[in-house]
Design a protein around this motif. Structure first.
Motif: not given
Length: 261
Positions: A57-84
């Motif tokens: 048996q022959c099968f047609a082409a498969i397209d868009g498996a998957p077809d995903w788009k994503a926006v991924n944020p990155r965040f980090s914070a560094v706080y110098d507690l004593a300022g030294d």
């Protein structure tokens, strides 16, 4: 097995990343990032050759498996507690998508290599009526006309994705307190949390859960009575596998670290 088979599954993942470091005050440093990613899978048309067990048996082409788009944020914070510059409080929150490669399109590959299990009993267990599924001529060699009914080849033609299935992802959160000690020693204590969501799971919709037949047995090792479930013989070989984001596949990890460098 349905071999020989030959197929080419392909996947393209692309990403664009932007980041910046910002110091709104002498004690606080922020690291900000944003990553855009896309993932597209496909497969050219292909054919299953004829074998003794499966038709050509022959099968047609498969397209868009998957077809995903994503926006991924990155965040980090560094706080110098004593300022030294000796004691820092660190916090990070990041979102990631799970690399999938060609496995998404591979699940619906119509000519992937797979097997079919069939009954074949020795002649001593055939009974008076020598039916399919037993060694009728007693030569201890399985012939095609002796094999039991097919349990069905679980090819990609029996699998599909639910509408709107989404990219599996993970969110990670960390909090750390870091202290520099004499002798260039750094002591850190931290907490981390990882949440895996939108994981993909499968269900055979042609064999509903309620159709399984309960059977009470005694577990040989422990001697305990347990209930197992047999698939209904009437539904043998039926396959309609649906892949979707399954909440039962989600997981959450919480852990702590104490390190001395």
């Amino acid at each position: 097995y349905n071999t020989p088979v030959s197929s080419v599954t392909q996947d393209r993942e692309q990403g664009l990343y932007i980041q910046d470091r910002w110091r709104p005050s002498r004690k606080l440093t922020l690291n900000l990032g944003l990553r855009y990613e896309s993932n597209y899978g496909w497969m050219p048309e292909t054919c299953q050759p004829k074998t003794d067990f499966i038709a050509a048996q022959c099968f047609a082409a498969i397209d868009g498996a998957p077809d995903w788009k994503a926006v991924n944020p990155r965040f980090s914070a560094v706080y110098d507690l004593a300022g030294d510059g000796m004691t820092a409080l660190k916090f990070a929150a990041n979102r990631y998508v799970v690399p999938v490669g060609v496995q998404v399109v591979g699940r619906i590959n119509p000519v992937r290599s797979t097997s079919d299990n069939r009954q074949w009993l020795p002649q001593s267990r055939c009974g008076e009526a020598a039916t399919l599924g037993c060694d009728r001529n007693g030569d201890l060699v399985p012939q095609l006309n002796e094999l039991g009914p097919s349990s069905g080849y679980n090819l990609g033609t029996t699998a599909r994705y639910a509408d709107g299935y989404d990219w599996p992802n993970a969110k990670e959160y960390t909090v750390e307190v870091q202290r520099q000690l004499p002798g260039n020693i750094v002591f850190t204590v931290g907490y981390g949390r990882r949440e895996k969501r939108n994981q993909l799971g499968s269900r055979n919709m042609a064999v509903p859960t309620e159709t399984y037949i309960p059977l009470t047995v005694v577990e040989r090792t422990s001697g305990e009575t347990v209930t197992v479930y047999n698939q209904s013989p009437a539904l043998r070989g039926r396959l309609d596998t649906v892949w979707d984001n399954d909440a039962e596949m989600n997981s959450t990890y919480n852990g702590g670290d104490v390190t001395l460098n």
